[in-house]
Enzyme design. Structure first.
Site, PDB file in Angstrom:
ATOM      1  N   LYS A 117      12.694  -6.674   1.060  1.00 26.51           N
ATOM      2  CA  LYS A 117      11.831  -7.369   0.110  1.00 26.51           C
ATOM      3  C   LYS A 117      10.478  -6.668   0.057  1.00 26.51           C
ATOM      4  O   LYS A 117       9.702  -6.738   1.007  1.00 26.51           O
ATOM      5  CB  LYS A 117      11.616  -8.834   0.517  1.00 26.51           C
ATOM      6  CG  LYS A 117      10.955  -9.636  -0.609  1.00 26.51           C
ATOM      7  CD  LYS A 117      10.340 -10.927  -0.144  1.00 26.51           C
ATOM      8  CE  LYS A 117       9.008 -10.745   0.492  1.00 26.51           C
ATOM      9  NZ  LYS A 117       7.962 -10.177  -0.397  1.00 26.51           N
ATOM     10  N   ASN A 123       0.805  -1.233   0.000  1.00 27.15           N
ATOM     11  CA  ASN A 123       0.000   0.000   0.000  1.00 27.15           C
ATOM     12  C   ASN A 123       0.838   1.284   0.000  1.00 27.15           C
ATOM     13  O   ASN A 123       0.414   2.291  -0.552  1.00 27.15           O
ATOM     14  CB  ASN A 123      -0.999  -0.005   1.160  1.00 27.15           C
ATOM     15  CG  ASN A 123      -0.338  -0.203   2.500  1.00 27.15           C
ATOM     16  OD1 ASN A 123       0.822  -0.625   2.590  1.00 27.15           O
ATOM     17  ND2 ASN A 123      -1.063   0.094   3.556  1.00 27.15           N
ATOM     18  N   GLY A 139       2.745  -5.909   7.294  1.00 30.34           N
ATOM     19  CA  GLY A 139       1.836  -6.750   6.527  1.00 30.34           C
ATOM     20  C   GLY A 139       0.697  -7.252   7.393  1.00 30.34           C
ATOM     21  O   GLY A 139       0.349  -6.631   8.395  1.00 30.34           O
ATOM     22  N   SER A 140       0.146  -8.379   7.009  1.00 33.00           N
ATOM     23  CA  SER A 140      -1.061  -8.878   7.672  1.00 33.00           C
ATOM     24  C   SER A 140      -0.739  -9.632   8.964  1.00 33.00           C
ATOM     25  O   SER A 140       0.396 -10.071   9.168  1.00 33.00           O
ATOM     26  CB  SER A 140      -1.812  -9.794   6.713  1.00 33.00           C
ATOM     27  OG  SER A 140      -1.007 -10.919   6.440  1.00 33.00           O
ATOM     28  N   GLU A 198       7.831   2.439  14.450  1.00 31.00           N
ATOM     29  CA  GLU A 198       8.539   3.096  13.356  1.00 31.00           C
ATOM     30  C   GLU A 198       8.364   4.594  13.560  1.00 31.00           C
ATOM     31  O   GLU A 198       7.399   5.027  14.204  1.00 31.00           O
ATOM     32  CB  GLU A 198       7.956   2.646  12.006  1.00 31.00           C
ATOM     33  CG  GLU A 198       8.132   1.148  11.859  1.00 31.00           C
ATOM     34  CD  GLU A 198       7.954   0.595  10.466  1.00 31.00           C
ATOM     35  OE1 GLU A 198       6.908   0.837   9.860  1.00 31.00           O
ATOM     36  OE2 GLU A 198       8.873  -0.111  10.000  1.00 31.00           O
ATOM     37  N   CYS A 239      -3.446   0.585   6.855  1.00 29.38           N
ATOM     38  CA  CYS A 239      -3.547  -0.263   8.057  1.00 29.38           C
ATOM     39  C   CYS A 239      -4.187   0.458   9.235  1.00 29.38           C
ATOM     40  O   CYS A 239      -4.908  -0.132  10.019  1.00 29.38           O
ATOM     41  CB  CYS A 239      -2.165  -0.727   8.448  1.00 29.38           C
ATOM     42  SG  CYS A 239      -1.035   0.645   8.657  1.00 29.38           S
TER      43      CYS A 239
HETATM   44  N1  LIG Z   1       0.673  -1.641  10.529  1.00 31.43           N
HETATM   45  C1  LIG Z   1       1.158  -1.217   9.386  1.00 31.43           C
HETATM   46  O1  LIG Z   1       2.002  -0.335   9.352  1.00 31.43           O
HETATM   47  C2  LIG Z   1       0.660  -1.783   8.087  1.00 31.43           C
HETATM   48  C3  LIG Z   1       0.001  -2.984   8.005  1.00 31.43           C
HETATM   49  N2  LIG Z   1      -0.429  -3.487   6.799  1.00 31.43           N
HETATM   50  C4  LIG Z   1      -1.200  -4.715   6.762  1.00 31.43           C
HETATM   51  O2  LIG Z   1      -0.783  -5.511   5.650  1.00 31.43           O
HETATM   52  C5  LIG Z   1      -1.866  -6.222   5.084  1.00 31.43           C
HETATM   53  C6  LIG Z   1      -1.905  -6.029   3.590  1.00 31.43           C
HETATM   54  O3  LIG Z   1      -0.650  -6.229   3.032  1.00 31.43           O
HETATM   55  P1  LIG Z   1      -0.251  -7.600   2.305  1.00 31.43           P
HETATM   56  O4  LIG Z   1       0.927  -7.301   1.440  1.00 31.43           O
HETATM   57  O5  LIG Z   1      -1.454  -8.207   1.687  1.00 31.43           O
HETATM   58  O6  LIG Z   1       0.201  -8.479   3.553  1.00 31.43           O
HETATM   59  P2  LIG Z   1       0.929  -9.889   3.556  1.00 31.43           P
HETATM   60  O7  LIG Z   1       1.087 -10.242   4.987  1.00 31.43           O
HETATM   61  O8  LIG Z   1       0.273 -10.844   2.666  1.00 31.43           O
HETATM   62  O9  LIG Z   1       2.357  -9.613   2.906  1.00 31.43           O
HETATM   63  C7  LIG Z   1       3.254  -8.671   3.427  1.00 31.43           C
HETATM   64  C8  LIG Z   1       4.667  -9.002   2.964  1.00 31.43           C
HETATM   65  O10 LIG Z   1       5.089 -10.243   3.529  1.00 31.43           O
HETATM   66  C9  LIG Z   1       5.537 -11.123   2.513  1.00 31.43           C
HETATM   67  N3  LIG Z   1       5.255 -12.480   2.976  1.00 31.43           N
HETATM   68  C10 LIG Z   1       4.086 -13.154   2.861  1.00 31.43           C
HETATM   69  N4  LIG Z   1       4.183 -14.358   3.465  1.00 31.43           N
HETATM   70  C11 LIG Z   1       5.442 -14.438   3.973  1.00 31.43           C
HETATM   71  C12 LIG Z   1       6.149 -15.437   4.713  1.00 31.43           C
HETATM   72  N5  LIG Z   1       5.578 -16.584   5.064  1.00 31.43           N
HETATM   73  N6  LIG Z   1       7.416 -15.186   5.083  1.00 31.43           N
HETATM   74  C13 LIG Z   1       8.010 -14.014   4.763  1.00 31.43           C
HETATM   75  N7  LIG Z   1       7.397 -13.041   4.053  1.00 31.43           N
HETATM   76  C14 LIG Z   1       6.128 -13.253   3.668  1.00 31.43           C
HETATM   77  C15 LIG Z   1       4.790 -10.674   1.285  1.00 31.43           C
HETATM   78  O11 LIG Z   1       5.422 -11.107   0.114  1.00 31.43           O
HETATM   79  C16 LIG Z   1       4.812  -9.173   1.460  1.00 31.43           C
HETATM   80  O12 LIG Z   1       6.051  -8.633   1.076  1.00 31.43           O
HETATM   81  C17 LIG Z   1      -3.080  -5.673   5.775  1.00 31.43           C
HETATM   82  O13 LIG Z   1      -3.517  -6.588   6.752  1.00 31.43           O
HETATM   83  C18 LIG Z   1      -2.613  -4.422   6.462  1.00 31.43           C
HETATM   84  O14 LIG Z   1      -3.298  -4.086   7.598  1.00 31.43           O
HETATM   85  C19 LIG Z   1      -0.188  -2.823   5.651  1.00 31.43           C
HETATM   86  C20 LIG Z   1       0.469  -1.627   5.680  1.00 31.43           C
HETATM   87  C21 LIG Z   1       0.906  -1.006   6.897  1.00 31.43           C
HETATM   88  C1  LIG Z   2       0.794   7.250   5.993  1.00 32.88           C
HETATM   89  N1  LIG Z   2      -0.343   6.693   6.692  1.00 32.88           N
HETATM   90  C2  LIG Z   2      -0.349   7.158   8.069  1.00 32.88           C
HETATM   91  C3  LIG Z   2      -1.562   7.150   6.063  1.00 32.88           C
HETATM   92  C4  LIG Z   2      -0.344   5.233   6.655  1.00 32.88           C
HETATM   93  C5  LIG Z   2       0.921   4.569   7.139  1.00 32.88           C
HETATM   94  C6  LIG Z   2       0.769   3.142   7.501  1.00 32.88           C
HETATM   95  C7  LIG Z   2       0.565   2.205   6.369  1.00 32.88           C
HETATM   96  O1  LIG Z   2       1.566   1.827   5.727  1.00 32.88           O
HETATM   97  O2  LIG Z   2      -0.583   1.798   6.114  1.00 32.88           O
END
Ligand SMILES: NC(=O)C1=CN([C@@H]2O[C@H](COP(=O)(O)OP(=O)(O)OC[C@H]3O[C@@H](n4cnc5c(N)ncnc54)[C@H](O)[C@@H]3O)[C@@H](O)[C@H]2O)C=CC1
Ligand SMILES: C[N+](C)(C)CCCC(=O)O
Length: 518
Positions: A204, A181, A256-257, A492, A312
């Protein structure tokens, strides 16, 4: 080369024509066959490139590149390259590192338009937003450049003239794994504090958004980091696993998730590696009747519709005090209907395309289920088909506001990660705080009120790591960002992130003789 011939129309090769990219790019024209891995200061194809994945432009559904997933050998080469650079970088003073990071910040600022354009093409978000994202990136590098020189330990006096001191030392090679995102921004949020503390990094990105992070790697090299300090490996689950399991990786920072976060933690446990986990959320936004209505409406839009709702920390559970439910809802719906959807590279577009077809289908599925469970679609939620024929295969939908919601509905409990706001009425402060906290997530939360005591009381009671009073989703890099509960741990941004990319060594110095017990 493998990619030659697979993509017949590779013009304009915008990465190669760098300075003119912003001027020459338009939706539906970008392709690249440049290698997307970066190692030892150069773009490379992985030595053991495994499966090939298509990389899409969400606005048009076109394939813009092919991704070669890195295997174990390539991951190892990237880690070894980082290890070698770490030896040099970790010996430099904080001030010396600071100068390089400031130069990287300067280059990002200079290339803002180009980087924002790449981000928009590969992610689908509006160029308007992508520019803001890139501004946050150079600010982040400037901020950690400023802190690099003040990374220091303590001196502690002991009896008889003896003393101790602490050194704050880097960890070594850190792995960064990001979501799709905020591709460039997530990489900067990890790389800036990591590099400021003297670490090296292998990053990555998500296989959906592999393009812009390689520009960051090039910029670091151009700014003067030792070759190999910041490397990029591309791929999905398998590549991520090779990286996490690598014995020379000292730390994993993951965005990520939640399910993947659990796996990351399991892998880290096997190697006793520290982790930072930035995971998902289902954050509450609480609107009291004594708010400034216009600000609260703006706040709710900011909390739900940035980056097509794929954020997120979004405040997707919008609790509204019953007294103002009707007027607030009417205004929010009116404003949501006015959001300009379409070609994300156009100046006046405010909502672009979702990341890919399966994700769009998933978000649509949540809306369908919400209706079945009794929610009312007050606006949007349907697919959007732009007039422009080149956008007809893009992944667009109209932003959606759901009324008649209850706390037990799936749309209120689960992270949708799309432009879907759920409105929930409440009557008392006590009640709303309890309902707001009734979730396994704890990433963010917000409150709108003009009563300052109530505002502080409510955020103090929220079980969430990032709280906003009378605003939402702004990102000052000086403030730590991260979650409570299932939304993860570690921070972060802010000074706090320095803790997560360094370790403390204590040195005990004897100035007298050894008084032995034996
Ligand atoms: N708290 C935060 O700052 C943020 C959280 N998110 C969360 O991320 C999710 C959406 O992003 P996605 O890319 O769909 O998440 P995802 O968890 O599917 O993937 C995230 C990353 O992990 C990698 N990955 C997947 N499985 C793995 C494994 N077993 N071992 C190592 N790496 C692995 C993916 O290739 C990708 O680079 C949402 O749930 C969202 O809430 C997204 C952005 C910011
Ligand atoms: C920049 N902000 C605060 C809108 C989102 C940052 C967290 C994320 O990667 O989802």
């Amino acid at each position: 080369m493998l990619l030659r011939g697979q993509l017949p129309n590779l013009l304009p090769r915008l990465c190669a024509l760098r300075p003119s990219l912003a001027m020459s790019s338009a939706t539906g024209t970008f392709t690249t066959d440049q290698p997307l891995n970066y190692r030892a200061g150069a773009r490379v194809q992985p030595v053991d490139g495994g499966p090939t994945e298509n990389v899409y432009e969400p606005a048009t559904g076109r394939v813009i590149s092919k991704l070669l997933c890195s295997g174990e050998k390539e991951v190892d080469l990237a880690v070894q390259s980082a290890k070698a650079a770490f030896k040099v970088w970790s010996q430099m003073s904080g001030m010396e590192r600071s100068r390089v990071l400031l130069e990287a910040a300067r280059i990002i600022r200079e290339q803002r338009e180009e980087i924002a354009t790449l981000e928009t093409i590969n992610n689908g978000k509006s160029i308007f937003e992508a520019r803001v994202d890139i501004d946050i990136c150079w600010q982040c590098l400037e901020y950690y450049a400023g802190l690099a020189g003040s990374l220091a330990g303590e001196h502690i006096q002991l009896p008889g003239g003896s003393f101790g001191y602490t050194r704050r030392e880097p960890l070594g090679v850190c792995a960064g794994i990001g979501a799709w995102n905020y591709p460039f921004q997530t990489a900067c949020w990890k790389a800036a504090p990591a590099l400021a503390c003297g670490n090296a990094m292998v990053y990555k990105p998500s296989p959906f958004t592999p393009i812009s992070v390689v520009r960051l790697a090039e910029i670091f090299t151009e700014a003067g980091v030792p070759k190999g300090l910041f490397n990029v490996v591309q791929g999905g689950v398998a590549t991520g696993q090779f990286l996490c399991h690598h014995p020379d990786v000292a730390k994993i920072s993951f965005t990520g998730s939640v399910p993947t976060g659990i796996k990351i933690m399991e892998m880290a446990a096997k190697g006793i590696k520290p982790v930072t986990l930035e995971l998902g959320g289902k954050s509450p936004l609480i609107i009291f009747s004594d708010c400034t209505l216009e600000n609260a409406v703006n706040g709710a839009l900011m909390a739900n519709f940035l980056t097509q709702g794929e954020v997120c920390c979004n405040g997707t559970r919008v609790f509204v005090e019953r007294k103002i439910l009707d007027v607030f809802t009417k205004e929010v719906v009116k404003r949501t209907q006015k959001i300009k959807i379409g070609d994300p590279l156009l100046e006046d577009t405010r909502m672009g395309a979702l990341i890919n077809r399966p994700h769009l289908d998933r978000v649509q599925g949540f809306i369908k289920q919400a209706k079945e469970q009794g929610a009312e679609v007050l606006c949007g939620g349907d697919l959007y088909v732009p007039d422009d024929p080149k956008l007809k295969n893009g992944y667009y939908m109209r932003p959606c506001v759901l009324g008649n919601c209850r706390d037990d509905m799936t749309c209120v409990k689960e992270e949708i990660f799309g432009p879907v706001m759920s409105i929930l009425p409440f009557d008392t402060e006590e009640e709303v705080v309890e309902r707001a906290n009734n979730t396994r997530f704890g990433l963010a939360g917000g409150v709108f009120t003009r009563d300052i005591q109530k505002a502080h009381r409510v955020v103090a009671a929220l079980k969430a790591g990032m709280c906003f009073i009378n605003n939402y989703n702004i990102s000052p890099v000086e403030l730590p960002f991260g979650g409570y509960k299932a939304s993860g741990f570690g921070r972060e941004n802010g000074r706090a992130a320095m803790e997560y990319y360094s370790q403390l060594k204590t040195v005990c110095v004897e100035m007298g003789d050894v008084e032995s017990v034996f």
